[in-house]
Design an enzyme around this catalytic site. Structure first.
Site, PDB file in Angstrom:
ATOM      1  N   GLU A  72       0.845  -1.199   0.000  1.00 24.71           N
ATOM      2  CA  GLU A  72       0.000   0.000   0.000  1.00 24.71           C
ATOM      3  C   GLU A  72       0.879   1.247   0.000  1.00 24.71           C
ATOM      4  O   GLU A  72       1.852   1.332   0.746  1.00 24.71           O
ATOM      5  CB  GLU A  72      -0.928   0.023   1.228  1.00 24.71           C
ATOM      6  CG  GLU A  72      -2.038  -1.015   1.142  1.00 24.71           C
ATOM      7  CD  GLU A  72      -3.227  -0.725   2.064  1.00 24.71           C
ATOM      8  OE1 GLU A  72      -3.320   0.393   2.625  1.00 24.71           O
ATOM      9  OE2 GLU A  72      -4.067  -1.631   2.216  1.00 24.71           O
ATOM     10  N   HIS A  84      -4.362   6.804  -0.133  1.00 22.79           N
ATOM     11  CA  HIS A  84      -3.654   5.536  -0.005  1.00 22.79           C
ATOM     12  C   HIS A  84      -4.160   4.604  -1.085  1.00 22.79           C
ATOM     13  O   HIS A  84      -5.188   4.864  -1.709  1.00 22.79           O
ATOM     14  CB  HIS A  84      -3.778   4.949   1.407  1.00 22.79           C
ATOM     15  CG  HIS A  84      -5.083   4.326   1.763  1.00 22.79           C
ATOM     16  ND1 HIS A  84      -6.203   5.065   2.095  1.00 22.79           N
ATOM     17  CD2 HIS A  84      -5.462   3.028   1.851  1.00 22.79           C
ATOM     18  CE1 HIS A  84      -7.192   4.244   2.391  1.00 22.79           C
ATOM     19  NE2 HIS A  84      -6.782   2.990   2.236  1.00 22.79           N
ATOM     20  N   HIS A 111      -5.185   0.707  -2.567  1.00 24.12           N
ATOM     21  CA  HIS A 111      -5.694  -0.630  -2.265  1.00 24.12           C
ATOM     22  C   HIS A 111      -5.200  -1.545  -3.389  1.00 24.12           C
ATOM     23  O   HIS A 111      -5.806  -1.601  -4.451  1.00 24.12           O
ATOM     24  CB  HIS A 111      -7.236  -0.614  -2.226  1.00 24.12           C
ATOM     25  CG  HIS A 111      -7.805  -0.133  -0.933  1.00 24.12           C
ATOM     26  ND1 HIS A 111      -9.165   0.005  -0.708  1.00 24.12           N
ATOM     27  CD2 HIS A 111      -7.202   0.223   0.230  1.00 24.12           C
ATOM     28  CE1 HIS A 111      -9.362   0.434   0.543  1.00 24.12           C
ATOM     29  NE2 HIS A 111      -8.182   0.581   1.123  1.00 24.12           N
ATOM     30  N   ASP A 154      -9.882   1.387   7.762  1.00 22.06           N
ATOM     31  CA  ASP A 154      -9.740   2.765   7.256  1.00 22.06           C
ATOM     32  C   ASP A 154     -10.704   3.691   8.000  1.00 22.06           C
ATOM     33  O   ASP A 154     -10.361   4.827   8.342  1.00 22.06           O
ATOM     34  CB  ASP A 154     -10.061   2.837   5.757  1.00 22.06           C
ATOM     35  CG  ASP A 154      -9.015   2.168   4.876  1.00 22.06           C
ATOM     36  OD1 ASP A 154      -7.862   2.049   5.326  1.00 22.06           O
ATOM     37  OD2 ASP A 154      -9.364   1.775   3.750  1.00 22.06           O
TER      38      ASP A 154
END
Lengths: 91, 155
Positions: free
Chosen positions: B30, B92, B94, B105
């Site tokens: 990630e 971020h 995935h 999250d």
């Protein structure tokens, strides 16, 4: 003079929108307990059972307290303490 | 900074491309970073206008989670303050799941004012979506991509 404490945006609703507040010299936990007296609820957001929460980073000037004496780190007049929620996530 | 209407995330095409490039570079781990800019109110909608992308280090180095390097985060936020900017977004990636906030999250979303931009690399075509996460409630928000020659088009 006092200790200057920088409050992150998400906690500013507990400090009447103030971005900076004044704190008392002493250990980090003394400072947090003192702040909680003035701004009820803030202590619990930052710490739990006398320890800083895992997802909260606390800096004295530019140093992470984890690399100092953690909750026992002493702060004095003129120091700047920054409270910064971590940024994390995952499945 | 909270408004009643939904937030809009506005970023330059080049900045979005930088976020996607970073996400691809970290794959299968990630990637994470910060979006610095300003909140403006336009046509009564609160808009997070991105001025700068900060690529941050994921100290967990994991394919399923991230934890932004605290000192880098601190220094980036300090720079924003000095520059008169605000933290308007957090991104971020995935690597293997859709572009939607996971339970973790949501439980770790400590910045209710910010737009959370998620880049999914699970399919061949990259997918990206933005959300606001307030009191554990997820709201999908509009992303406006600004072309290099001004507002609007896919320049």
């Amino acid at each position: 003079m006092a200790v200057i404490v920088r409050i992150p945006t998400p906690l500013q609703r507990l400090t009447q929108g103030k971005e900076e507040i004044e704190g008392r010299p002493g250990s980090i936990m003394d400072l947090i307990n003192d702040l909680d007296g003035k701004y009820p609820g803030i202590g619990e957001r930052i710490s739990e059972g006398g320890k800083i929460r895992r997802f909260v980073n606390v800096y004295v000037n530019e140093e992470d307290i984890r690399f100092l004496k953690a909750e026992e780190t002493e702060v004095k007049d003129g120091d700047v303490v920054s409270i910064i929620p971590a940024i994390a996530g995952g499945i | 900074m909270q408004s009643s209407g939904p937030l809009v995330l506005r970023l330059k095409k080049a900045d979005l491309e930088a976020v996607i490039k970073h996400s691809r570079a970290e794959f299968p781990k990630e990637a994470c970073g910060l979006l610095s800019g300003k909140f403006i109110t336009e046509n009564s909608a609160l808009t997070a206008v991105v001025e700068k992308v900060y690529m941050m280090r994921n100290v967990e180095g994991s394919t399923v989670s991230y934890f932004m390097e605290p000192k880098e985060q601190f220094m980036a936020m300090k720079e924003m303050r000095v520059e008169g900017m605000e933290l308007v977004g957090i991104y971020h990636s995935h690597p293997g799941v859709p572009a939607y906030p996971s339970q973790k999250d949501v439980s770790l979303a400590f910045y209710p004012d910010a737009a959370y931009l998620i880049v999914s690399l699970m399919a061949q075509a990259v997918d990206f979506r933005a959300f606001q996460i307030i009191d554990a409630e997820i709201r999908g928000i509009e992303i406006q991509i600004i072309g290099d020659r001004g507002r609007g088009g896919d320049a």
